[in-house]
Design a protein around this motif. Sequence first.
Motif, PDB file in Angstrom:
ATOM      1  N   UNK A  18       0.826  -1.211   0.000  1.00  0.00           N
ATOM      2  CA  UNK A  18       0.000   0.000   0.000  1.00  0.00           C
ATOM      3  C   UNK A  18       0.861   1.262   0.000  1.00  0.00           C
ATOM      4  N   UNK A  19       2.174   1.080   0.134  1.00  0.00           N
ATOM      5  CA  UNK A  19       3.084   2.224   0.118  1.00  0.00           C
ATOM      6  C   UNK A  19       3.400   2.770   1.491  1.00  0.00           C
ATOM      7  N   UNK A  20       2.990   2.045   2.525  1.00  0.00           N
ATOM      8  CA  UNK A  20       3.152   2.564   3.884  1.00  0.00           C
ATOM      9  C   UNK A  20       4.612   2.755   4.285  1.00  0.00           C
ATOM     10  N   UNK A  21       5.500   1.892   3.799  1.00  0.00           N
ATOM     11  CA  UNK A  21       6.912   2.032   4.134  1.00  0.00           C
ATOM     12  C   UNK A  21       7.517   3.297   3.548  1.00  0.00           C
ATOM     13  N   UNK A  22       7.213   3.536   2.289  1.00  0.00           N
ATOM     14  CA  UNK A  22       7.711   4.742   1.616  1.00  0.00           C
ATOM     15  C   UNK A  22       7.182   5.996   2.293  1.00  0.00           C
ATOM     16  N   UNK A  23       5.883   5.992   2.600  1.00  0.00           N
ATOM     17  CA  UNK A  23       5.278   7.148   3.247  1.00  0.00           C
ATOM     18  C   UNK A  23       5.869   7.357   4.637  1.00  0.00           C
ATOM     19  N   UNK A  24       6.041   6.274   5.379  1.00  0.00           N
ATOM     20  CA  UNK A  24       6.590   6.380   6.733  1.00  0.00           C
ATOM     21  C   UNK A  24       7.979   6.998   6.720  1.00  0.00           C
TER      22      UNK A  24
END
Length: 226
Positions: A18-24
Motif C-alpha cells: 500500500x506504500x506505507x513504508x515509503x510514506x513512513x
Amino acid sequence: MTETSSIPVITIDGPTASGKGTIAHQVAERLGWHTLDSGALYRLTALSCLRRQVDAKDESEVQRVAADLDIRFQHPRIFLEGEDVTEAIRQEQVGNLASQVAVMPGVRGALLQRQRDFRVAPGLVGDGRDMGTVVFPDAPLKIFLLADAEVRAERRCKQLNEKGISANLASLLADLRARDERDRTRAHAPLVPAQDAHIVDSSRLSIEETVNIVLDLWSGVSFPSA
C-alpha cells in the motif's frame, strides 16, 4: 530520563504494497524522527527460517527464531547476523512466508517488545499491520493506508522490475490478495484500522500528496513535547 509515553508516534498501517513504508520514511524524514519497518522483522524471521530449514508450521521453532534474531538496522540497510540482507528480505518467497508466520501469536509476542523499543526521542513513525491497534495503541496519530489491489500489484511489479527482478503481474495480484485475506482473518492482531485511525486511500495519490496529508493531520494533533 524521558518517559516513553511522552515520545510521539505516528502509526501507518495497511495491506501489502500500500506504500506505507515509503510514506513512513518520508514523513519521518520531514519531521526528523526515527522509523520502524515492522514488516522487516517478520521478513527477517522468515528469511532466517528458510536459511535454517526450520519447519514454518512449527510455531515453537519459528518463535524461537524470532526471539533470537541477530539483527541491525542501519538505514537504509538491514543486517542479519552481520550480513546485509536488505534485498534478500524483499524477495516474494520471503514475503509470502513472512505473511504465514505473522499469524502465529507466539511469533508476534516475541517481536512485540522489540518493536516498542524503537520508540525513542524525538519521535517515531512506525509502519506495519498492527502498529495502531497492538504495538502503539496510545499513538496520537494513526493512519490506515489503503490502495486498490490492482494498483498495489502494479506498484510491486514496477518495484521488482526496477531492481532487475522478473515479476508476473497476475501472479503478484493473486499472491497479494491471498496475503490480504490471511492478514484480515488471522485470529491474533488482524489487519484492521484502529477505531481512531484516519483512513487514507492512496490509489490515485502521488507519494508527495500522501505524505502531505499525513503531515497536515499531524499538524492538527495536540501532543505535549517530550
